[in-house]
Design an enzyme around this catalytic site. Structure first.
Site, mmCIF file in Angstrom:
data_model
loop_
_atom_site.group_PDB
_atom_site.id
_atom_site.type_symbol
_atom_site.label_atom_id
_atom_site.label_comp_id
_atom_site.label_asym_id
_atom_site.label_seq_id
_atom_site.Cartn_x
_atom_site.Cartn_y
_atom_site.Cartn_z
ATOM 1 N N ASP A 131 0.850 -1.189 0.000
ATOM 2 C CA ASP A 131 0.000 0.000 0.000
ATOM 3 C C ASP A 131 0.883 1.235 0.000
ATOM 4 O O ASP A 131 1.980 1.228 0.549
ATOM 5 C CB ASP A 131 -0.885 0.035 1.262
ATOM 6 C CG ASP A 131 -2.038 -0.953 1.190
ATOM 7 O OD1 ASP A 131 -2.137 -1.701 0.208
ATOM 8 O OD2 ASP A 131 -2.848 -0.966 2.142
ATOM 9 N N ARG A 179 -2.469 -1.320 -8.306
ATOM 10 C CA ARG A 179 -3.762 -0.776 -7.869
ATOM 11 C C ARG A 179 -3.709 0.732 -8.119
ATOM 12 O O ARG A 179 -2.725 1.385 -7.750
ATOM 13 C CB ARG A 179 -3.971 -1.042 -6.383
ATOM 14 C CG ARG A 179 -5.232 -0.361 -5.837
ATOM 15 C CD ARG A 179 -5.239 -0.309 -4.314
ATOM 16 N NE ARG A 179 -5.155 -1.626 -3.723
ATOM 17 C CZ ARG A 179 -4.714 -1.847 -2.478
ATOM 18 N NH1 ARG A 179 -4.322 -0.853 -1.721
ATOM 19 N NH2 ARG A 179 -4.657 -3.073 -2.001
HETATM 20 C C1 FAD Z 1 -9.459 -0.978 -2.224
HETATM 21 C C2 FAD Z 1 -8.864 0.366 -1.931
HETATM 22 C C3 FAD Z 1 -7.519 0.473 -1.611
HETATM 23 C C4 FAD Z 1 -6.938 1.734 -1.355
HETATM 24 N N1 FAD Z 1 -5.595 1.840 -1.113
HETATM 25 C C5 FAD Z 1 -5.036 3.070 -0.964
HETATM 26 C C6 FAD Z 1 -3.625 3.242 -0.824
HETATM 27 O O1 FAD Z 1 -2.845 2.289 -0.797
HETATM 28 N N2 FAD Z 1 -3.142 4.503 -0.666
HETATM 29 C C7 FAD Z 1 -3.963 5.602 -0.702
HETATM 30 O O2 FAD Z 1 -3.467 6.741 -0.596
HETATM 31 N N3 FAD Z 1 -5.299 5.462 -0.834
HETATM 32 C C8 FAD Z 1 -5.858 4.241 -0.960
HETATM 33 N N4 FAD Z 1 -7.227 4.125 -1.091
HETATM 34 C C9 FAD Z 1 -8.094 5.308 -0.849
HETATM 35 C C10 FAD Z 1 -8.292 6.132 -2.103
HETATM 36 O O3 FAD Z 1 -7.099 6.790 -2.423
HETATM 37 C C11 FAD Z 1 -9.408 7.182 -1.910
HETATM 38 O O4 FAD Z 1 -9.033 8.038 -0.858
HETATM 39 C C12 FAD Z 1 -10.768 6.587 -1.556
HETATM 40 O O5 FAD Z 1 -11.036 5.443 -2.288
HETATM 41 C C13 FAD Z 1 -11.881 7.627 -1.827
HETATM 42 O O6 FAD Z 1 -11.983 7.928 -3.189
HETATM 43 P P1 FAD Z 1 -13.042 7.219 -4.184
HETATM 44 O O7 FAD Z 1 -12.358 7.023 -5.487
HETATM 45 O O8 FAD Z 1 -13.555 5.973 -3.570
HETATM 46 O O9 FAD Z 1 -14.254 8.219 -4.382
HETATM 47 P P2 FAD Z 1 -14.549 9.678 -3.761
HETATM 48 O O10 FAD Z 1 -13.755 10.682 -4.530
HETATM 49 O O11 FAD Z 1 -14.444 9.644 -2.295
HETATM 50 O O12 FAD Z 1 -16.078 9.823 -4.121
HETATM 51 C C14 FAD Z 1 -16.520 10.141 -5.442
HETATM 52 C C15 FAD Z 1 -18.017 9.962 -5.501
HETATM 53 O O13 FAD Z 1 -18.361 8.563 -5.408
HETATM 54 C C16 FAD Z 1 -19.564 8.397 -4.662
HETATM 55 N N5 FAD Z 1 -19.255 7.633 -3.442
HETATM 56 C C17 FAD Z 1 -18.059 7.479 -2.856
HETATM 57 N N6 FAD Z 1 -18.132 6.695 -1.771
HETATM 58 C C18 FAD Z 1 -19.422 6.358 -1.644
HETATM 59 C C19 FAD Z 1 -20.151 5.567 -0.703
HETATM 60 N N7 FAD Z 1 -19.559 4.969 0.330
HETATM 61 N N8 FAD Z 1 -21.490 5.433 -0.897
HETATM 62 C C20 FAD Z 1 -22.109 6.032 -1.932
HETATM 63 N N9 FAD Z 1 -21.468 6.798 -2.847
HETATM 64 C C21 FAD Z 1 -20.153 6.950 -2.717
HETATM 65 C C22 FAD Z 1 -20.071 9.803 -4.344
HETATM 66 O O14 FAD Z 1 -20.944 10.200 -5.367
HETATM 67 C C23 FAD Z 1 -18.792 10.628 -4.364
HETATM 68 O O15 FAD Z 1 -19.023 11.984 -4.614
HETATM 69 C C24 FAD Z 1 -7.779 2.888 -1.386
HETATM 70 C C25 FAD Z 1 -9.131 2.765 -1.728
HETATM 71 C C26 FAD Z 1 -9.684 1.539 -2.009
HETATM 72 C C27 FAD Z 1 -11.141 1.461 -2.404
#
Ligand code: FAD
Length: 324
Positions: A131, A179
């Protein structure tokens, strides 16, 4: 919204609350997004997801590791998880954070710990994902990946789309299973895009590039707009399903997770577990303060929670770190 984000990022870095939280079980609604506090509970959760055709990547939660003994303990835990996955024939691999394995203590010590883990996993043909954390750990984490890759091919990492350097990194690591995420930490303008639109644009650009040129792509997002875009893109470019997967965090958008798996896409759920759940949970609240609904549910359906009092108290007393 930005104030709430800063509040939760600040709370996630509060070592006093972190230590307090370890003494309690999963609280504040954390049990909805953390699979368990021990390996048995976690294997059960993984098996349930596997039964729906969903694979898992397992993260042994851990924060603020500054002592060698703590890093060694974390390594032993991860080795135990690897053995448990193998023994139970679960469809799962490992995600880990270099700081939990001693990166802030000593680079070589951390590399030794990771080598032992990757070596054990390679015996079972199990993948290890490194990660990515904040910018200060980015280059040393890539250095560790480079070292490990000299001997092992069951290791890959994460590209965070908010970094300006992400495009260069993805090209360098195109032969790796990667990823791709937007990025979870609060980074300065010097290194990272700040505007949501810019991050989303770069995110899509990187996903498309790796889908076309890279080895295997894990698209890790809860953003339905990005997911729909990817679905259209792979169809238009005849990219086979075995070249990519979608990933989401445990407990988030459960219906969509099941639906994507049902539609025939490879789907992998990120399954965090362990006693050290507090920092992870606060970062999830920072990303999406609507997740506070989870907290509210717990408060109004159960007795008033000590942790809420502690969190609010610490914030009001200005004990919250203002580092980032
Ligand atoms: C499997 C996984 C591994 C990860 N690993 C890392 C890592 O190693 N390092 C790192 O820095 N970050 C990591 N992240 C976190 C990532 O960088 C983001 O901070 C996090 O995923 C939030 O961004 P998003 O793309 O999900 O959408 P966001 O930008 O948070 O949301 C965009 C839109 O999606 C919709 N949405 C989002 N969440 C929801 C919900 N729960 N319910 C309904 N609608 C929703 C909404 O409409 C929102 O406006 C990881 C995330 C995932 C899923």
């Amino acid at each position: 919204m930005s104030m709430l984000k800063d509040l939760f990022i600040g709370l996630s870095q509060n070592q006093f609350l972190n230590s307090a939280a370890k003494k309690y079980g999963l609280k504040l609604g954390a049990q909805s997004v953390v699979a368990g506090t021990n390996i048995e509970e976690t294997i059960r959760s993984i098996k349930e997801l596997n039964a729906h055709g969903i694979s898992c990547t397992v993260d042994n939660l851990g924060e603020f590791v500054y002592k060698k003994e703590e890093a060694t303990e974390a390594k032993e835990q991860i080795l135990e998880v690897i053995e448990a996955i193998h023994k139970n024939q679960a469809d799962a691999h490992i995600s880990l954070k270099p700081t939990q394995l001693g990166l802030d203590i000593d680079y070589n010590f951390c590399l030794e710990n990771l080598t032992e883990i990757v070596d054990r996993a390679s015996k079972y043909d199990m993948f290890i994902n490194i990660d990515m954390e904040d910018y200060s750990h980015l280059q040393p984490s890539f250095d560790i990946l480079d070292e490990l890759s000299k001997k092992y091919d069951n290791v890959g990492t994460v590209i965070q789309a908010y970094f300006y350097r992400a495009e260069e990194d993805i090209q360098k690591y195109k032969n790796y299973r990667l990823r791709i995420v937007k990025g979870a930490y609060k980074e300065p303008e010097e290194y990272a895009y700040q505007d949501k639109k810019d991050i989303d644009t770069n995110f899509i650009k990187l996903i498309e590039w790796h889908l076309l040129n890279g080895k295997f792509t894990s698209i890790a997002t809860h953003d339905h707009r990005i997911i729909n875009h990817v679905k259209d893109f792979v169809k238009a470019n005849n990219i086979p399903n075995d070249k990519f997967e979608f990933q989401m965090l445990y407990g988030f958008r459960k219906d969509m997770q099941l639906q994507l798996a049902k539609e025939g896409y490879n789907f992998c759920t990120y399954v965090p577990f362990g006693k050290d759940w507090y920092g992870y949970f606060m970062r999830r609240l920072a990303e999406r303060p609507q997740n506070l609904n989870l907290v509210a549910k717990q408060v109004f359906t159960k007795k008033t929670n000590t942790m809420i009092g502690l969190a609010a108290g610490a914030f009001l007393l200005g004990r919250v770190s203002k580092k980032k």
